[in-house]
Write a protein that holds these residues in place. Sequence first.
Motif, PDB file in Angstrom:
ATOM      1  N   THR A  44       7.247   5.762   5.943  1.00  0.00           N
ATOM      2  CA  THR A  44       6.291   6.039   4.757  1.00  0.00           C
ATOM      3  C   THR A  44       6.549   5.010   3.642  1.00  0.00           C
ATOM      4  O   THR A  44       5.604   4.525   3.075  1.00  0.00           O
ATOM      5  N   LYS A  45       7.874   4.499   3.339  1.00  0.00           N
ATOM      6  CA  LYS A  45       8.346   3.716   2.514  1.00  0.00           C
ATOM      7  C   LYS A  45       7.522   2.462   2.925  1.00  0.00           C
ATOM      8  O   LYS A  45       7.213   1.693   1.924  1.00  0.00           O
ATOM      9  N   TRP A  46       7.737   1.905   4.356  1.00  0.00           N
ATOM     10  CA  TRP A  46       7.262   0.689   4.432  1.00  0.00           C
ATOM     11  C   TRP A  46       5.630   0.529   4.205  1.00  0.00           C
ATOM     12  O   TRP A  46       5.019  -0.224   3.828  1.00  0.00           O
ATOM     13  N   LEU A  47       4.794   1.948   4.608  1.00  0.00           N
ATOM     14  CA  LEU A  47       3.440   1.797   4.253  1.00  0.00           C
ATOM     15  C   LEU A  47       2.927   1.382   2.841  1.00  0.00           C
ATOM     16  O   LEU A  47       2.069   1.061   2.732  1.00  0.00           O
ATOM     17  N   VAL A  48       4.016   2.405   2.178  1.00  0.00           N
ATOM     18  CA  VAL A  48       3.544   2.389   0.552  1.00  0.00           C
ATOM     19  C   VAL A  48       3.631   0.939   0.021  1.00  0.00           C
ATOM     20  O   VAL A  48       3.053   0.443  -0.452  1.00  0.00           O
ATOM     21  N   ARG A  49       4.844   0.400   0.620  1.00  0.00           N
ATOM     22  CA  ARG A  49       4.964  -1.270   0.007  1.00  0.00           C
ATOM     23  C   ARG A  49       4.150  -2.047   0.747  1.00  0.00           C
ATOM     24  O   ARG A  49       3.808  -3.101   0.118  1.00  0.00           O
ATOM     25  N   SER A  50       3.453  -2.016   1.746  1.00  0.00           N
ATOM     26  CA  SER A  50       2.815  -3.109   2.404  1.00  0.00           C
ATOM     27  C   SER A  50       1.266  -2.778   2.175  1.00  0.00           C
ATOM     28  O   SER A  50       0.238  -3.640   2.348  1.00  0.00           O
ATOM     29  N   ASN A  51       1.083  -1.645   1.405  1.00  0.00           N
ATOM     30  CA  ASN A  51      -0.451  -1.654   0.977  1.00  0.00           C
ATOM     31  C   ASN A  51      -0.724  -2.316  -0.139  1.00  0.00           C
ATOM     32  O   ASN A  51      -0.489  -2.154  -1.302  1.00  0.00           O
ATOM     33  N   THR A  52      -1.746  -3.277   0.291  1.00  0.00           N
ATOM     34  CA  THR A  52      -2.057  -4.431  -0.905  1.00  0.00           C
ATOM     35  C   THR A  52      -2.758  -3.903  -1.956  1.00  0.00           C
ATOM     36  O   THR A  52      -2.797  -4.398  -3.056  1.00  0.00           O
ATOM     37  N   LYS A  53      -3.088  -2.905  -1.792  1.00  0.00           N
ATOM     38  CA  LYS A  53      -4.285  -2.341  -2.684  1.00  0.00           C
ATOM     39  C   LYS A  53      -3.345  -1.605  -4.032  1.00  0.00           C
ATOM     40  O   LYS A  53      -3.682  -1.664  -5.133  1.00  0.00           O
ATOM     41  N   THR A  54      -2.069  -1.276  -3.587  1.00  0.00           N
ATOM     42  CA  THR A  54      -1.452  -0.684  -4.808  1.00  0.00           C
ATOM     43  C   THR A  54       0.128  -1.403  -5.115  1.00  0.00           C
ATOM     44  O   THR A  54       0.807  -1.034  -5.774  1.00  0.00           O
ATOM     45  N   SER A  55       0.161  -2.540  -4.270  1.00  0.00           N
ATOM     46  CA  SER A  55       1.373  -3.308  -4.238  1.00  0.00           C
ATOM     47  C   SER A  55       1.451  -3.989  -5.691  1.00  0.00           C
ATOM     48  O   SER A  55       0.335  -4.372  -6.256  1.00  0.00           O
ATOM     49  N   VAL A  56       2.693  -4.495  -6.088  1.00  0.00           N
ATOM     50  CA  VAL A  56       2.862  -5.301  -7.328  1.00  0.00           C
ATOM     51  C   VAL A  56       2.231  -6.734  -7.058  1.00  0.00           C
ATOM     52  O   VAL A  56       1.782  -7.442  -7.988  1.00  0.00           O
ATOM     53  N   ASN A  57       2.379  -7.039  -5.909  1.00  0.00           N
ATOM     54  CA  ASN A  57       2.173  -8.427  -5.585  1.00  0.00           C
ATOM     55  C   ASN A  57       0.685  -8.557  -5.140  1.00  0.00           C
ATOM     56  O   ASN A  57       0.246  -9.181  -4.078  1.00  0.00           O
ATOM     57  N   LYS A  58      -0.097  -7.476  -5.656  1.00  0.00           N
ATOM     58  CA  LYS A  58      -1.560  -7.747  -5.108  1.00  0.00           C
ATOM     59  C   LYS A  58      -2.493  -8.899  -5.195  1.00  0.00           C
ATOM     60  O   LYS A  58      -3.119  -9.415  -4.489  1.00  0.00           O
ATOM     61  N   GLU A  59      -1.998  -9.565  -6.519  1.00  0.00           N
ATOM     62  CA  GLU A  59      -2.635 -10.830  -6.736  1.00  0.00           C
ATOM     63  C   GLU A  59      -2.168 -11.903  -5.989  1.00  0.00           C
ATOM     64  O   GLU A  59      -3.099 -13.023  -5.524  1.00  0.00           O
ATOM     65  N   MET A  60      -0.893 -11.828  -5.753  1.00  0.00           N
ATOM     66  CA  MET A  60      -0.438 -12.926  -4.594  1.00  0.00           C
ATOM     67  C   MET A  60      -1.016 -12.697  -3.415  1.00  0.00           C
ATOM     68  O   MET A  60      -1.238 -13.882  -2.606  1.00  0.00           O
ATOM     69  N   CYS A  61      -1.252 -11.571  -2.948  1.00  0.00           N
ATOM     70  CA  CYS A  61      -1.845 -11.390  -1.562  1.00  0.00           C
ATOM     71  C   CYS A  61      -3.416 -11.733  -1.409  1.00  0.00           C
ATOM     72  O   CYS A  61      -3.874 -12.297  -0.405  1.00  0.00           O
TER      73      CYS A  61
END
Length: 124
Positions: A44-61
Amino acid sequence: MCKLFGSDQQKNQSPFVGTGFSNWKKSNKIELHKNSLEHQNATTKWLVRSNTKTSVNKEMCRQILVERDYWIQIFKRITTVIKFLAIRGLPLRGDHEIFGVNNNGNYLDLLELIANVDPFLKTH
């Protein structure tokens, strides 16, 4: 996932979180671990962090995807030229390896020719 997102307490208890699993004679432990609460929490932690729509690094992605697409387009043009020359058995290199110089070879000459009609390659 469990090695990255498991708790420090689990590192001493579970090889999937700490040192790693290598005892393949007891492979049934994989299934037990897969169904454990610790594994589900780490997943669950991995899925939350890997979700590019809600992650902090959305712009980097987004930037990475744009750059990847850019280089894919360059790669397609370069491989097309190399394939064209290879099918015909023509040499790639010339006397010089500089754009805009006479006798710079078939490869660079073809890239220059394509760049005259392809604005994408011209800007590159």
